[in-house]
Enzyme design. Sequence first.
Site, mmCIF file in Angstrom:
data_model
loop_
_atom_site.group_PDB
_atom_site.id
_atom_site.type_symbol
_atom_site.label_atom_id
_atom_site.label_comp_id
_atom_site.label_asym_id
_atom_site.label_seq_id
_atom_site.Cartn_x
_atom_site.Cartn_y
_atom_site.Cartn_z
ATOM 1 N N HIS A 116 41.968 45.789 39.613
ATOM 2 C CA HIS A 116 43.148 45.314 38.878
ATOM 3 C C HIS A 116 43.741 46.392 37.963
ATOM 4 O O HIS A 116 44.866 46.254 37.501
ATOM 5 C CB HIS A 116 42.828 44.044 38.081
ATOM 6 C CG HIS A 116 41.987 44.243 36.867
ATOM 7 N ND1 HIS A 116 40.626 43.977 36.820
ATOM 8 C CD2 HIS A 116 42.309 44.659 35.610
ATOM 9 C CE1 HIS A 116 40.164 44.223 35.617
ATOM 10 N NE2 HIS A 116 41.161 44.643 34.861
ATOM 11 N N ASP A 146 36.857 43.198 42.948
ATOM 12 C CA ASP A 146 37.636 43.865 41.900
ATOM 13 C C ASP A 146 37.122 45.282 41.647
ATOM 14 O O ASP A 146 36.873 45.683 40.509
ATOM 15 C CB ASP A 146 37.619 43.047 40.596
ATOM 16 C CG ASP A 146 38.702 43.504 39.622
ATOM 17 O OD1 ASP A 146 39.594 44.263 40.044
ATOM 18 O OD2 ASP A 146 38.647 43.119 38.439
ATOM 19 N N GLY A 219 41.620 47.310 28.195
ATOM 20 C CA GLY A 219 41.585 48.770 28.285
ATOM 21 C C GLY A 219 40.207 49.279 28.650
ATOM 22 O O GLY A 219 40.057 50.384 29.167
ATOM 23 N N ASN A 220 39.165 48.456 28.385
ATOM 24 C CA ASN A 220 37.810 48.800 28.809
ATOM 25 C C ASN A 220 37.604 48.568 30.300
ATOM 26 O O ASN A 220 36.618 49.038 30.877
ATOM 27 C CB ASN A 220 36.764 47.964 28.054
ATOM 28 C CG ASN A 220 36.363 48.560 26.727
ATOM 29 O OD1 ASN A 220 36.731 48.036 25.680
ATOM 30 N ND2 ASN A 220 35.606 49.644 26.758
ATOM 31 N N SER A 221 38.517 47.821 30.909
ATOM 32 C CA SER A 221 38.352 47.451 32.316
ATOM 33 C C SER A 221 38.105 48.676 33.192
ATOM 34 O O SER A 221 38.847 49.652 33.129
ATOM 35 C CB SER A 221 39.597 46.719 32.816
ATOM 36 O OG SER A 221 39.695 45.441 32.250
ATOM 37 N N GLY A 274 31.099 30.778 58.572
ATOM 38 C CA GLY A 274 32.038 29.743 58.953
ATOM 39 C C GLY A 274 31.622 28.361 58.513
ATOM 40 O O GLY A 274 31.609 27.418 59.318
#
Length: 474
Positions: A116, A146, A219-221, A274
């Site tokens: 992200h 992510d 901002g740490n992401s 499935g």
Amino acid sequence: MLLKKILLMLLVSLLALTPALPETAEAKPVSPDFVELAKRLNPSVVNIRTAKVVKPRANTGRRAPHPFFGNDFFNEFFAPFFGDQFQQPQQRSRKEQSLGTGFIISQDGFVLTNNHVVNGADEVLVKLSDGRELKAEIKGQDEKLDIALLKLADGKSTFAAAELGDSDALEVGEWVMAIGNPFGLSQTVTAGIVSAKGRVIGSGPYDDFIQTDASINPGNSGGPLFNAQGKVVGINTAIIANGQGIGFAIPINVAKSVVSQLKSTGKVVRGYMGINFQGLDQSLVKSLKLPSDKGALITNVEKDSPAEKAGLKSGDVIVSFDGKPVVADTDLPKLVAATPINKQVKVGVYRDGKRRDLILTVGLAKDAPAEQTAAAQGEQAGVGISVQELTPELARQLRLRDVRGVVVSEVKAGSPAEEAGVVRGDLVIEVNGQRIESIAGFAEAVSSVRKGDMVRLLLRRPNGTFGYVAMKAE
């Protein structure tokens, strides 16, 4: 004389033992040397700045309000007199920027971060601890986990890389340290402990987060979570809004399992069974005659799927996959996803209260999440309902295809079914493992139910999910 020698020897012995006395006391935990760790690890952490061009919306031609009039009537009335003054100004493309964090994982300049942070970016700039700013190419992205892999453009330099640790060995209560770029404040160091492991926060089918009270902010992401030895054990990813001391990191072992695919192909290929499934409660455990509440209860098997070909059925409870235990239903998607395509695995299930093993050939996951957990439906339901035939018209209204059953037309007020959350529009597919295709079949299935018996229904809910419910009949 002899007595003096003996006393002197005793005194010397006591003095020799004195320094060792503190060692016999209970050892106190010592925190890591965060100063040394910060100095050593800062060069491997980078700040990421992204930019993307946002195109203007199409001009609708609607006139902008005149500064002297805030009323649409007056705007339209005076437009012929003021002409172009009332037209909207020409909108221009604008550039949006965002900030994040990442860390170098190889000396040739590969960088890990959150997807992200860079998703949709037209330009990615990476600032190193020495002040250099380099362009980076997005080499691979995994939206489900992510995670994104970048490559620094400078192919001549050798970069300081962080050492990846073992997140499986991480213990609750261990010291951890985060380095990142919160609110644009570069190279910020925070420390805390591991608060929990295996957290499921609803971000996707592969949730498995480390929770920490080390301060993590916007901002740490994408930044690293280090253990006391200075090895990366997680990728800082999420926070709880308005929460304090509650941050979440992707275990580094999860990232390591997909890095090679991101590097070679730019995407991640996952295994697929499935099925739809749900967790177990004590009512279902009793109804299914299970030894425990551990496992994943299959609620639906997709047609022509690897699960159907392996002989798995609705009502089976998966307790192991490829030799690994399925303790919670959330364990299953991660185990299946990590299994190589076309590998034959042994799936341990309980069916009709008996343990058996089936052989399944893992397939290739579709674009949609491969395995979906059925939403919990609260307390489970018994017989307290009226049903009607599933006519073609009703099937069309309920958007049902290739599904047989009877439709719940009424739920008795105050009944266990109402308390359980059974609603009009639920489709009853099974009663105590017996397939239902008509009202006559439903009546036959419930005719043998006595007060106090456990009744288990397989329902197709109005939202499209499948789920089992079980309780005592009144």
